[in-house]
Design a protein around this motif. Sequence first.
Motif, mmCIF file in Angstrom:
data_model
loop_
_atom_site.group_PDB
_atom_site.id
_atom_site.type_symbol
_atom_site.label_atom_id
_atom_site.label_comp_id
_atom_site.label_asym_id
_atom_site.label_seq_id
_atom_site.Cartn_x
_atom_site.Cartn_y
_atom_site.Cartn_z
ATOM 1 N N GLU A 62 -4.841 46.913 -17.697
ATOM 2 C CA GLU A 62 -4.496 47.987 -18.732
ATOM 3 C C GLU A 62 -5.937 48.736 -19.041
ATOM 4 O O GLU A 62 -6.046 49.941 -18.991
ATOM 5 C CB GLU A 62 -3.963 47.406 -20.061
ATOM 6 C CG GLU A 62 -2.889 46.886 -20.005
ATOM 7 C CD GLU A 62 -2.186 46.248 -20.768
ATOM 8 O OE1 GLU A 62 -3.107 46.026 -21.937
ATOM 9 O OE2 GLU A 62 -0.808 46.079 -21.159
ATOM 10 N N ARG A 63 -7.150 47.915 -19.167
ATOM 11 C CA ARG A 63 -8.342 48.652 -19.520
ATOM 12 C C ARG A 63 -8.945 49.466 -18.343
ATOM 13 O O ARG A 63 -9.521 50.621 -18.233
ATOM 14 C CB ARG A 63 -9.628 47.672 -19.621
ATOM 15 C CG ARG A 63 -9.361 46.752 -21.084
ATOM 16 C CD ARG A 63 -10.260 45.953 -21.239
ATOM 17 N NE ARG A 63 -11.670 46.205 -21.413
ATOM 18 C CZ ARG A 63 -12.712 45.617 -21.109
ATOM 19 N NH1 ARG A 63 -12.607 44.073 -21.060
ATOM 20 N NH2 ARG A 63 -14.025 46.071 -21.093
ATOM 21 N N VAL A 64 -8.472 48.756 -16.762
ATOM 22 C CA VAL A 64 -8.833 49.621 -15.802
ATOM 23 C C VAL A 64 -8.243 50.982 -15.797
ATOM 24 O O VAL A 64 -8.994 52.101 -15.656
ATOM 25 C CB VAL A 64 -8.116 49.175 -14.465
ATOM 26 C CG1 VAL A 64 -8.521 50.055 -13.279
ATOM 27 C CG2 VAL A 64 -9.202 47.947 -14.228
ATOM 28 N N PHE A 65 -6.788 51.007 -16.071
ATOM 29 C CA PHE A 65 -6.337 52.451 -16.088
ATOM 30 C C PHE A 65 -6.970 53.369 -17.361
ATOM 31 O O PHE A 65 -7.014 54.622 -17.281
ATOM 32 C CB PHE A 65 -4.743 52.206 -16.206
ATOM 33 C CG PHE A 65 -4.083 51.794 -14.809
ATOM 34 C CD1 PHE A 65 -3.675 52.953 -14.159
ATOM 35 C CD2 PHE A 65 -3.854 50.490 -14.418
ATOM 36 C CE1 PHE A 65 -3.464 52.661 -12.823
ATOM 37 C CE2 PHE A 65 -3.247 50.144 -13.142
ATOM 38 C CZ PHE A 65 -2.847 51.441 -12.528
ATOM 39 N N ASP A 66 -7.149 52.591 -18.572
ATOM 40 C CA ASP A 66 -7.433 53.198 -19.597
ATOM 41 C C ASP A 66 -8.768 54.187 -19.397
ATOM 42 O O ASP A 66 -9.268 55.173 -19.571
ATOM 43 C CB ASP A 66 -7.636 52.120 -20.854
ATOM 44 C CG ASP A 66 -6.517 51.690 -21.345
ATOM 45 O OD1 ASP A 66 -5.567 52.407 -21.039
ATOM 46 O OD2 ASP A 66 -6.579 50.790 -22.030
ATOM 47 N N ASN A 67 -9.687 53.377 -18.799
ATOM 48 C CA ASN A 67 -11.113 53.946 -18.430
ATOM 49 C C ASN A 67 -10.895 54.957 -17.195
ATOM 50 O O ASN A 67 -11.495 55.988 -17.345
ATOM 51 C CB ASN A 67 -12.126 52.790 -17.749
ATOM 52 C CG ASN A 67 -12.632 51.991 -18.637
ATOM 53 O OD1 ASN A 67 -13.676 52.291 -19.325
ATOM 54 N ND2 ASN A 67 -12.310 50.950 -19.047
ATOM 55 N N ILE A 68 -10.107 54.854 -16.415
ATOM 56 C CA ILE A 68 -9.747 55.858 -15.471
ATOM 57 C C ILE A 68 -9.268 57.133 -16.172
ATOM 58 O O ILE A 68 -9.742 58.415 -15.593
ATOM 59 C CB ILE A 68 -8.669 55.340 -14.091
ATOM 60 C CG1 ILE A 68 -9.349 54.479 -13.224
ATOM 61 C CG2 ILE A 68 -8.179 56.561 -13.519
ATOM 62 C CD1 ILE A 68 -8.465 53.665 -12.479
ATOM 63 N N VAL A 69 -8.225 57.066 -16.949
ATOM 64 C CA VAL A 69 -7.597 58.082 -17.609
ATOM 65 C C VAL A 69 -8.807 58.836 -18.587
ATOM 66 O O VAL A 69 -9.113 59.882 -18.658
ATOM 67 C CB VAL A 69 -6.657 57.564 -18.567
ATOM 68 C CG1 VAL A 69 -6.116 58.841 -19.642
ATOM 69 C CG2 VAL A 69 -5.529 57.281 -17.733
ATOM 70 N N GLU A 70 -9.697 57.861 -19.214
ATOM 71 C CA GLU A 70 -10.914 58.572 -20.201
ATOM 72 C C GLU A 70 -11.808 59.317 -19.435
ATOM 73 O O GLU A 70 -12.163 60.100 -19.990
ATOM 74 C CB GLU A 70 -11.291 57.330 -21.105
ATOM 75 C CG GLU A 70 -10.195 56.732 -22.000
ATOM 76 C CD GLU A 70 -10.526 55.527 -22.603
ATOM 77 O OE1 GLU A 70 -11.663 55.214 -22.302
ATOM 78 O OE2 GLU A 70 -9.855 55.062 -23.562
#
Length: 882
Positions: A767-775
Amino acid sequence: MKNNDISNFYKKTLAKIARGQSSLDDFEFRRLLLSVIFYRFSLATVDTNKTVTFNQQLNNGTELEILNRPDKALSYLQEFFAELERNNSHFSAVESRNFFQILENKNKDGNISKLVYEIIYSFNLFPQFYEIEATASVLTELFAYVLYQDVTFQKQMAGYFGTPTSLSTLISELIPLSLVNKNISLYDPTMGVGKLLLSVGTKFSQKVSYYGQEVLSDILPLSIMNFIIHGIEDFSFQSGDTLVKPAFTKNKGVSKFDVLVSEPPFGIRNWRHKNDLFDVYDRWNDLTGIPSNSSADGAFILHALSALKDDGIALIIVPSGFGFRSNSDMKIRKYLIESGFLTAVISLPEKIFPSSIIRTDILILQKNHNNHNKGVFVINAKDEFESTRFANYFNDANIAKIAESFQNKNCIDGFSKWVNIKEFRVNKYSFQTYKYFPVLPLTEIPADYELLSLSKMIKVFKLDSSNAKLGHYLPIKDMANDPFAYVKEINSIAIQELPRGVRKLDKPALLLSRLGIKLKPTYVPASENSPVYVSPDVVALELYSEDINLSYLVSQLHSDLVAKQINERAIGAALVRLPIEDLGEIQVLIPSLHAQNSSLIQRTAVEAARRQADLDKIKNFQLEETINKLLQERTNDFQWQLHDLRNGELYGVGSQLALLKKYCEKNPAELVQPLIPGDKDSLRDIIMSTYKNFVELRTKLNELYSSNESFGLVEKIELLDFLNDYFKISQEKYKNLFSFVFPNLGNYKRENNIQGIMISANRRDIERVFDNIVENAITHGRFRDNIGDNKFLIDLNLNSKDFTVTVEILNNGNRSEISESDYFSDGGKQGAHAKTGKGGKIVKELIIRNGGTPFQYSYDTPLDDEYTFGVGFTFPLDSLTL
């Protein structure tokens, strides 16, 4: 008109309208959009005095009424299509009332009418639409773009909206030249929107009459509009199931055509609908073989044969599985070959279809061809392709080579040849090309070497199933990947609860995996007192002769030559396996066993390869330039020292340094040369000194920082459901600042014959991987500056050979020149002016610590629907649900 004008108009205007509405799903919006384009096209054809066969009363006043009365736009459009159904024979078989009823039900507060109005209004803002003579051609190009090239639409509805362009072109080039200058009837029994028919039809210089049938009634109107908008009137299209109730029949049989082209849906199950084994149209019977109800591939092929005139030709794209499956499929192959109806088989490259990992062939059928006595012309075109991110395709040279070889029946070593009936009989009428082409041309076999089959060197011994609950378990993912570290000692194999169906190994053996294309040869010194348990997809071997050096054999089993053979022999779609009977046929290069020094040559080759591998590791490690630089950078930034310690990067470096230190200690006479000529410090000195510095640094950091954050639990995650849920939550979280383009899960599962994709990872980390990509996209891609026009494209790629899954996340933010190394480096330490933030660094660490491999793309020019930046990662699959 330039293609990029159409593309830009669609992306900047029509796509924005699509994102701004939420009433219609993707297919409903695209059908509405195509209907409006067709409606506007009808006005253009009247304006330019072109002959049209429908609704002659249309004029510019109708469009003006829509622009003056947005609230009535949907009603006007519905009446237009009702008029078509009443007055045009092509539309008489189309039932559009259901579609418009759906639109009416969703037309709350007039929102669908407003949507029609916005689309029509956008046309009038497009400069080319003021040029009356150009309007019709502009709309034709726009219609084709939405239908064929829109990446979003293609991924949502893959399989129905067109055979890949390069494959359609190839099929058109395979049409015999004797037919090109004749009036012909052209038929596609599984036509989709008619792209393949249109492409092949352009090959003929005389009159072409088009015929087609499509099982999906929602698709048929698009097919009809597609042909009319391309200026074709001589066609007859019908809806319905071709196999159960063919639309074109004559004298209790199916109608006959000059040319048949088709890309039937692959592997359709339970297609028969009734239990009748025999066909009332006599397309199949005891003589031809009865197609299996578990796969409709054979039924489509026999239908094509029945629909051919005596001098006609059929070109059908089929899954490669039809070419080697047993039982009913083998009987159908036998009938086609023995009767002389199969002219040619062309084996295609992988990933020709963007949404599917299923391998495919082209079968060419003719009832009367002059070369029946020679057999079947087989072309191995698996290596004839160019690659893009999403798929492989044929370039002009590939198409010319394949077409010329087929048209002229040119035999090319390793590429094309005649295969006689006797050869087919020996190989159970298989179409697999490896059975008819040599593994390696004689000219490429080194002197004093020979190609030897594994069956002449090893024997497989049976492993008994076991009901044990606990024991040393060696899963396939933990088998050896290193050709120089292939021994697994018993104490290195964990004792754990055993899964069902394991096999028991109770004597020393070389183990090979049949899963994927990596054999992963692993030697295990098991015994009766210390048994090891393995998967049913693992085979156990022992050598016949002491003439074969085990280390040499293992090194050869890792070779590209062996990988190529496994790739050709492995069967399955989502999950490929090497059939046990094919294992013994794998060939490896061995120094001639008749030579007295064969064993010495084998041992020398292994040792040379081992030394070279060690030197390559040291060279690639670039000690002075990378390790010292890394340590120096960390010394200058205390916060990133702590960050690296927390995420384990320095520990990873330390493990590699420890291995190098150990190598130096065991080989004191090696690595004594200076790294830089004239330098007093040898490579060995630098390794030892760097390791010492590292230990001191690690100790210091441990004193400064202590983390209580644990790695977290690793769990099995079903990737498709995870992605689907994450996107929904993210859109709510960011208040629709962007949209996600994600493959339709139902279609994706159907195309790849799977139900689920399982990986083992920490859910919070992913989830953090996707959060960072989105941010990162929001901050550095400037999503906040482009509100309403931001989107992510999610692309999935299953690699059934390596048993991995790749997820790529592309965005259409501001263009970036950042490199992969910069993105994954410590960009955050540069502050607000950095090219990237800490997110890229964190993405890399989280992916690696969960067993994955990250990568990143930047695009100087927009790729696929103007996506400019992409991040992805590859994970080993835990399992697939088929």
